[in-house]
Design a protein around this motif. Sequence first.
Motif, mmCIF file in Angstrom:
data_model
loop_
_atom_site.group_PDB
_atom_site.id
_atom_site.type_symbol
_atom_site.label_atom_id
_atom_site.label_comp_id
_atom_site.label_asym_id
_atom_site.label_seq_id
_atom_site.Cartn_x
_atom_site.Cartn_y
_atom_site.Cartn_z
ATOM 1 N N MET A 197 -30.663 20.364 105.879
ATOM 2 C CA MET A 197 -30.241 21.484 105.230
ATOM 3 C C MET A 197 -28.640 21.206 104.710
ATOM 4 N N LEU A 198 -28.854 21.615 103.427
ATOM 5 C CA LEU A 198 -27.264 21.547 102.878
ATOM 6 C C LEU A 198 -26.271 22.339 103.391
ATOM 7 N N PRO A 199 -24.871 21.961 103.432
ATOM 8 C CA PRO A 199 -23.926 22.752 103.857
ATOM 9 C C PRO A 199 -23.738 24.365 103.228
ATOM 10 N N THR A 200 -24.180 24.231 102.121
ATOM 11 C CA THR A 200 -24.148 25.727 101.409
ATOM 12 C C THR A 200 -25.383 26.569 101.467
ATOM 13 N N GLU A 201 -26.540 25.971 101.922
ATOM 14 C CA GLU A 201 -27.835 26.545 102.163
ATOM 15 C C GLU A 201 -27.715 27.644 103.383
ATOM 16 N N GLY A 202 -28.444 28.673 102.571
ATOM 17 C CA GLY A 202 -28.394 30.036 103.793
ATOM 18 C C GLY A 202 -26.998 30.627 103.754
ATOM 19 N N LYS A 203 -25.970 30.242 102.820
ATOM 20 C CA LYS A 203 -24.688 30.798 102.777
ATOM 21 C C LYS A 203 -24.358 31.425 101.637
ATOM 22 N N THR A 204 -23.995 32.649 101.404
ATOM 23 C CA THR A 204 -23.398 33.352 99.999
ATOM 24 C C THR A 204 -22.256 32.548 99.616
ATOM 25 N N VAL A 205 -22.177 32.376 98.266
ATOM 26 C CA VAL A 205 -20.801 32.075 97.812
ATOM 27 C C VAL A 205 -20.008 33.210 97.475
ATOM 28 N N PRO A 206 -18.951 33.287 97.939
ATOM 29 C CA PRO A 206 -18.103 34.803 97.883
ATOM 30 C C PRO A 206 -17.739 34.774 96.386
ATOM 31 N N PRO A 207 -17.678 35.983 95.977
ATOM 32 C CA PRO A 207 -17.321 36.254 94.611
ATOM 33 C C PRO A 207 -15.908 35.849 94.101
ATOM 34 N N ARG A 208 -15.635 35.411 92.933
ATOM 35 C CA ARG A 208 -14.519 34.862 92.619
ATOM 36 C C ARG A 208 -13.780 36.130 92.029
ATOM 37 N N TYR A 209 -12.256 36.052 92.333
ATOM 38 C CA TYR A 209 -11.428 36.998 91.850
ATOM 39 C C TYR A 209 -11.610 36.994 90.413
ATOM 40 N N ARG A 210 -11.197 38.149 89.684
ATOM 41 C CA ARG A 210 -11.156 38.040 88.098
ATOM 42 C C ARG A 210 -9.785 37.444 87.868
ATOM 43 N N TYR A 211 -8.727 37.337 88.510
ATOM 44 C CA TYR A 211 -7.475 36.627 88.253
ATOM 45 C C TYR A 211 -7.720 35.175 88.190
ATOM 46 N N GLU A 212 -8.788 34.769 88.952
ATOM 47 C CA GLU A 212 -9.131 33.288 89.113
ATOM 48 C C GLU A 212 -9.828 32.951 87.779
ATOM 49 N N GLN A 213 -10.712 33.942 87.362
ATOM 50 C CA GLN A 213 -11.593 33.519 86.285
ATOM 51 C C GLN A 213 -10.897 33.425 84.866
ATOM 52 N N ILE A 214 -9.757 34.313 84.989
ATOM 53 C CA ILE A 214 -8.843 34.330 83.715
ATOM 54 C C ILE A 214 -7.998 33.142 83.639
ATOM 55 N N ALA A 215 -7.420 32.850 84.977
ATOM 56 C CA ALA A 215 -6.731 31.804 85.041
ATOM 57 C C ALA A 215 -7.454 30.443 84.691
ATOM 58 N N ASP A 216 -8.711 30.226 84.881
ATOM 59 C CA ASP A 216 -9.482 29.149 84.608
ATOM 60 C C ASP A 216 -9.888 29.120 83.150
ATOM 61 N N ASP A 217 -10.231 30.320 82.778
ATOM 62 C CA ASP A 217 -10.471 30.582 81.246
ATOM 63 C C ASP A 217 -9.299 29.983 80.118
ATOM 64 N N LEU A 218 -8.040 30.367 80.795
ATOM 65 C CA LEU A 218 -6.779 29.863 79.950
ATOM 66 C C LEU A 218 -6.549 28.664 80.243
ATOM 67 N N ALA A 219 -6.763 28.048 81.357
ATOM 68 C CA ALA A 219 -6.674 26.619 81.670
ATOM 69 C C ALA A 219 -7.489 25.809 80.772
ATOM 70 N N GLU A 220 -8.808 26.232 80.671
ATOM 71 C CA GLU A 220 -9.670 25.584 79.797
ATOM 72 C C GLU A 220 -9.418 25.513 78.261
ATOM 73 N N ARG A 221 -8.750 26.747 77.925
ATOM 74 C CA ARG A 221 -8.411 26.975 76.553
ATOM 75 C C ARG A 221 -7.097 26.091 76.190
ATOM 76 N N ILE A 222 -6.349 25.775 77.194
ATOM 77 C CA ILE A 222 -5.133 24.946 77.056
ATOM 78 C C ILE A 222 -5.649 23.455 77.083
ATOM 79 N N SER A 223 -6.706 23.091 77.958
ATOM 80 C CA SER A 223 -7.154 21.768 77.791
ATOM 81 C C SER A 223 -7.742 21.485 76.644
ATOM 82 N N SER A 224 -8.370 22.501 76.170
ATOM 83 C CA SER A 224 -9.351 22.040 74.854
ATOM 84 C C SER A 224 -8.376 21.910 73.660
#
Length: 79
Positions: A1-28
């Motif tokens: 059994m995989l460590p993540t099997e049977g577990k739900t992944v917690p939802p990501r906060y919106r600020y994390e999604q925005i920070a990741d998007d901006l980081a990607e835009r900076i990196s690109s």
Amino acid sequence: MLPTEGKTVPPRYRYEQIADDLAERISSGEFPPGSKLPSRRELIEQYEVTEPVIDRAMQVLRIKGMTETLPGVGVFVRE
């Protein structure tokens, strides 16, 4: 059994999604070193979120060392 099997992944906060998007835009290269990021008001409109969400996303980028804030001037991509 995989460590993540049977577990739900917690939802990501919106600020994390925005920070990741901006980081990607900076990196690109969309926001190259030394460039100014859009204003808080522009980011609020673009991502359709509240001011505290944008502030938190900016804090994440600052902690990661990707940006620096010049009070009264704006947020810039670090060289």
